[in-house]
Design an enzyme around this catalytic site. Structure first.
Site, PDB file in Angstrom:
ATOM      1  CD  GLU A 249      15.618  72.390  68.465  1.00 50.32           C
ATOM      2  OE1 GLU A 249      14.411  72.297  68.781  1.00 50.32           O
ATOM      3  OE2 GLU A 249      16.006  72.935  67.413  1.00 50.32           O
TER       4      GLU A 249
ATOM      5  CB  CYS B 164      11.760  76.053  63.714  1.00 50.13           C
ATOM      6  SG  CYS B 164      11.782  77.821  63.382  1.00 50.13           S
TER       7      CYS B 164
ATOM      8  CG  HIS C  91      14.539  76.108  67.340  1.00 47.82           C
ATOM      9  ND1 HIS C  91      14.886  75.213  66.354  1.00 47.82           N
ATOM     10  CD2 HIS C  91      14.356  77.295  66.724  1.00 47.82           C
ATOM     11  CE1 HIS C  91      14.928  75.831  65.187  1.00 47.82           C
ATOM     12  NE2 HIS C  91      14.610  77.097  65.380  1.00 47.82           N
TER      13      HIS C  91
HETATM   14  N1  GLN Z   1      13.168  79.276  57.571  1.00 45.44           N
HETATM   15  C1  GLN Z   1      12.096  79.348  58.489  1.00 45.44           C
HETATM   16  C2  GLN Z   1      11.895  80.757  59.021  1.00 45.44           C
HETATM   17  O1  GLN Z   1      12.773  81.576  58.926  1.00 45.44           O
HETATM   18  C3  GLN Z   1      12.323  78.390  59.649  1.00 45.44           C
HETATM   19  C4  GLN Z   1      13.474  78.771  60.495  1.00 45.44           C
HETATM   20  C5  GLN Z   1      13.963  77.633  61.379  1.00 45.44           C
HETATM   21  O2  GLN Z   1      13.616  76.490  61.172  1.00 45.44           O
HETATM   22  N2  GLN Z   1      14.802  77.944  62.360  1.00 45.44           N
HETATM   23  O3  GLN Z   1      10.857  81.061  59.515  1.00 45.44           O
END
Ligand code: GLN
Length: 539
Positions: free
Chosen positions: A516, A389, A514
Site C-alpha cells: 500500500e 504484513c 506493505h
Molecule cells: N506484528 C507483526 C510483526 O511484527 C506484523 C507487523 C505488521 O503488520 N506491520 O511481524
C-alpha cells in the site's frame, strides 16, 4: 535525486491556524503537486513538534497510520499523502520530529561541540531545525515544509521561530509562507465566520511571520466576499487567498488550487519560471474518482482500530486507486476483528455481500484470532483475500490449521505454540520493545516463475517496504503445498517468505511487506489492481 533546474532552492512554508485536522497536509501535498506539474523539482518535509523521535511508537488509533519510507523511517501519515500527490519516494529527511532535534542538541552538548556556551532554544535548537530543513532542500527547485500542529501551540514555537529565521537567512524573496485557516459555519445566522481566521493570522504575525498565501478551509463553499474581508483584515493580497470547501475527493484539491491561480501566485512570488501546469492526468484521476455511476465493489477490511480509519490510510487509498483505474468504486465495510473471536459469530453472514476482504497490518494480540478466522473463511469460501504484513502471517496460520496442524500460531500471539509457523526473525531477537528496530523499509523480493504474483507484477524482482518483527518459519515452508498455499515471493537469499498465495483459490494473496505504501493514485499497485480485478469477478 532530482537536480535543481533554476539553481537556487526556494522554500514554501505551510502552517496552520484555528484548529488542527483541516487538511494542512493535503494542502502542502497539493502545492507540491501543482509546482511539480510546472516541471519544477520539488521536495517536501513534515516538521512535527511532538517530543517523540519518530512516529514508530505513536498509537495509530490516535495518530493514524505509521507510514514507512523506502529507507525505513517510521513517519507521520502525511508523508503518505506527499508521496501520493507528488508521485515521489521520500527519505527519512522528510520527517522531522522534535525528539530527534532535542537528542541531537543534547548529544552535541555532551560532546562539547558548543564550546562552553549556554545551550538555548534560540539559537541552538532553531539552528538545528534549519540545518535539517536546508539539508533536505539541497538540489531541489522548491522545498515545501509543513509545520505540524496549530500556530500558537506551545510545543511548536521553536519550529515557527526556525522558519522565520530561515526566511531571513535565505532571503524573503526566496520563500513563501502559506497559512491554512478554517472558516466555521454558524447555523443560527447561516454564515461562515472569518474572525477565528483573522485571529489566526494575527497570531502568526505576532510570531514575526507575515503570510503570503491564505488557504481558507470550510465545510461549504464560502461566498466571494469572504476573500475581500480576509484580505482586508489579514493584509494578504486577494489573489493569494484560496477558498477550499470540502471536496468529494482529496485529489480535487490540487485542481482547486490551480483553478484559483495559487500555482501562479507562488511562482511569481518566488521568481520561478511560470510554465503551464500539466494537470491532464490529474484531471482524469479526479474524473474517475468522481464517477458515481461506476459499479461498486464492497470490500471488507478486517481490522482492530475502527474508530480512526486514518490508521489504514494508505490501504484505503490503494484500494480506491485500483478501483478507479478499473472503472469501479469501492465501499469499505469496516469489520471488527475482535468480534470474529467469538465462535458464535457467523462469519459467512458478516461477510455476505462482500466482493473481497483485506486483512491489513497490525501488532499485538487483540483481534488476531478473529483475523485468522477471516483468513480461514476466505480459504474455504474462495472469497478474494489480500493480506498485508500481519495479513500474510494470519494467512499462513489459517492454512496450517486447516490442514490439521492444531495450535499453529505466531509467537506474537502464543509464545508457547507447538507449531510456531510464524516466529521471531533472527535479527529481531532481544530487540522487542525498542523503537526503530524492526525490519524496516525496502528489501528486494524475487517472484517465483508461474506464480500469480509474478503475473501481476510482470517483473522478476521487486522492492517493497517492510515493517515487521516476525516472519514465516522456514521449517514449515516444505509443508505449504499440503496446506494449499505456496511461497511465491522470497528474499533473494531464499531465507525469507515475502509473498504467499492460495494454490486452489481465485485470489488469495498476501505479502510480508506493505504494498500500500508504494501505490499511487495514478499508478495503482499491481497486487491491489489484481485484488480489485478478482473482486469484480466475485459472484
Ligand atoms: N506484528 C507483526 C510483526 O511484527 C506484523 C507487523 C505488521 O503488520 N506491520 O511481524
Amino acid at each position: 535525486m532530482a537536480k535543481a533546474k533554476t539553481g537556487l532552492t526556494k522554500y514554501v512554508f505551510v502552517t496552520g491556524g484555528v484548529l488542527s485536522g483541516v487538511g494542512k497536509g493535503i494542502t502542502a501535498a497539493s502545492i507540491g503537486n501543482i509546482l511539480k506539474a510546472r516541471g519544477l523539482s520539488v521536495n517536501i518535509q513534515k516538521c512535527d513538534p511532538y517530543l517523540n523521535t519518530d512516529a514508530g511508537t505513536l498509537n495509530p488509533a490516535e495518530h493514524g497510520e505509521c507510514f514507512v519510507t523506502a529507507d525505513g523511517a517510521e513517519t507521520d501519515l502525511d508523508l503518505g499523502h506527499y508521496e501520493r500527490f507528488l508521485n515521489i519516494e521520500l527519505t527519512r529527511q522528510s520527517s522531522l520530529m522534535s525528539g530527534r532535534i532535542m537528542r541531537q542538541v543534547i548529544d552535541d552538548e555532551r560532546a562539547g561541540k558548543y564550546l562552553g556556551k549556554t545551550v538555548q532554544i534560540i539559537p541552538h535548537v532553531t539552528s538545528a531545525i534549519q540545518e535539517h530543513i536546508q539539508n533536505a532542500a539541497k538540489g531541489f527547485d522548491v522545498h515545501i515544509i509543513e509545520v505540524g500542529g496549530t500556530v500558537g501551540d506551545y510545543e511548536g514555537l521553536s519550529f515557527i521561530e526556525a522558519i522565520r529565521e530561515l526566511g531571513m537567512r535565505v532571503g524573503r524573496e526566496n520563500c513563501a509562507y502559506v497559512h491554512v485557516v478554517y472558516l466555521p459555519y454558524l447555523g443560527a445566522s447561516g454564515e461562515l465566520k472569518t474572525k477565528p481566521a483573522q485571529n489566526a493570522v494575527r497570531e502568526l504575525r505576532g510570531l514575526g511571520i507575515v503570510p503570503d498565501v491564505l488557504v481558507a478551509r470550510s465545510e461549504a463553499q464560502a461566498p466571494d466576499e469572504v476573500i475581500s474581508k480576509l484580505s482586508l483584515f489579514s493584509g494578504v493580497d486577494k489573489r493569494a487567498i484560496v477558498l477550499l470547501p470540502n471536496a468529494n475527493t482529496i485529489y480535487q484539491v490540487p485542481l482547486t488550487l490551480e483553478k484559483q491561480n495559487i500555482g501562479k501566485v507562488l511562482v511569481e512570488r518566488l521568481n520561478l519560471p511560470n510554465k503551464k501546469a500539466n494537470v491532464a492526468s490529474w484531471h482524469k484521476l479526479v474524473e474517475r474518482a468522481s464517477n458515481d455511476s461506476a459499479p461498486v465493489l464492497h470490500i471488507g477490511i478486517v481490522a482492530k482500530y475502527l474508530n480512526n480509519q486514518d490508521t489504514y490510510m494508505s490501504v484505503v487509498e490503494a484500494l480506491k486507486s485500483a478501483a478507479w483505474a478499473a472503472g469501479k468504486q469501492v465501499r469499505i465495510k469496516w469489520i471488527d476483528a475482535e468480534k470474529f473471536e467469538n465462535t458464535k459469530v457467523n462469519i459467512a453472514k458478516e461477510l455476505s455481500g462482500l466482493h473481497g476482504i483485506v486483512v491489513p497490518g497490525g501488532f499485538g494480540k487483540r483481534g488476531l484470532e478473529g483475523k485468522i478466522r477471516a483468513a480461514t473463511f476466505s480459504l474455504d469460501s474462495k472469497l478474494p483475500y489480500l493480506g498485508l504484513c500481519l495479513g500474510m502471517q494470519v494467512g499462513v496460520i489459517a492454512a496450517a490449521r486447516r490442514a490439521g496442524l492444531k495450535g499453529a500460531n505466531t509467537i506474537e500471539l502464543n509464545p508457547n505454540t507447538p507449531h510456531p509457523v510464524i516466529h521471531t526473525m533472527n535479527d529481531q531477537k532481544g530487540k522487542e520493545g525498542t523503537g526503530g528496530t524492526m525490519r524496516l523499509g525496502n528489501y528486494p523480493c524475487e517472484l517465483v516463475e508461474g506464480s500469480l504474483a509474478r503475473k501481476l507484477y510482470t517483473a522478476k524482482t521487486v522492492n517493497e517496504r517492510h515493517r515487521h518483527r516476525y516472519e514465516a518459519n522456514n521449517k514449515y515452508v516444505g509443508q505449504y503445498a499440503n496446506w494449499g498455499i505456496s511461497a511465491s515471493g522470497v528474499s533473494p537469499d531464499g531465507t525469507l517468505v515475502e509473498i504467499i498465495e492460495g494454490t486452489n483459490h481465485p485470489f488469495f494473496i498476501a505479502s510480508q511487506f506493505h504494498p500500500e505504501f508504494k501505490s499511487r493514485p495514478t499508478h495503482p499497485h499491481p497486487l491491489f489492481a489484481g485484488f480489485i480485478d478478482a473482486c469484480a469477478q466475485t459472484k
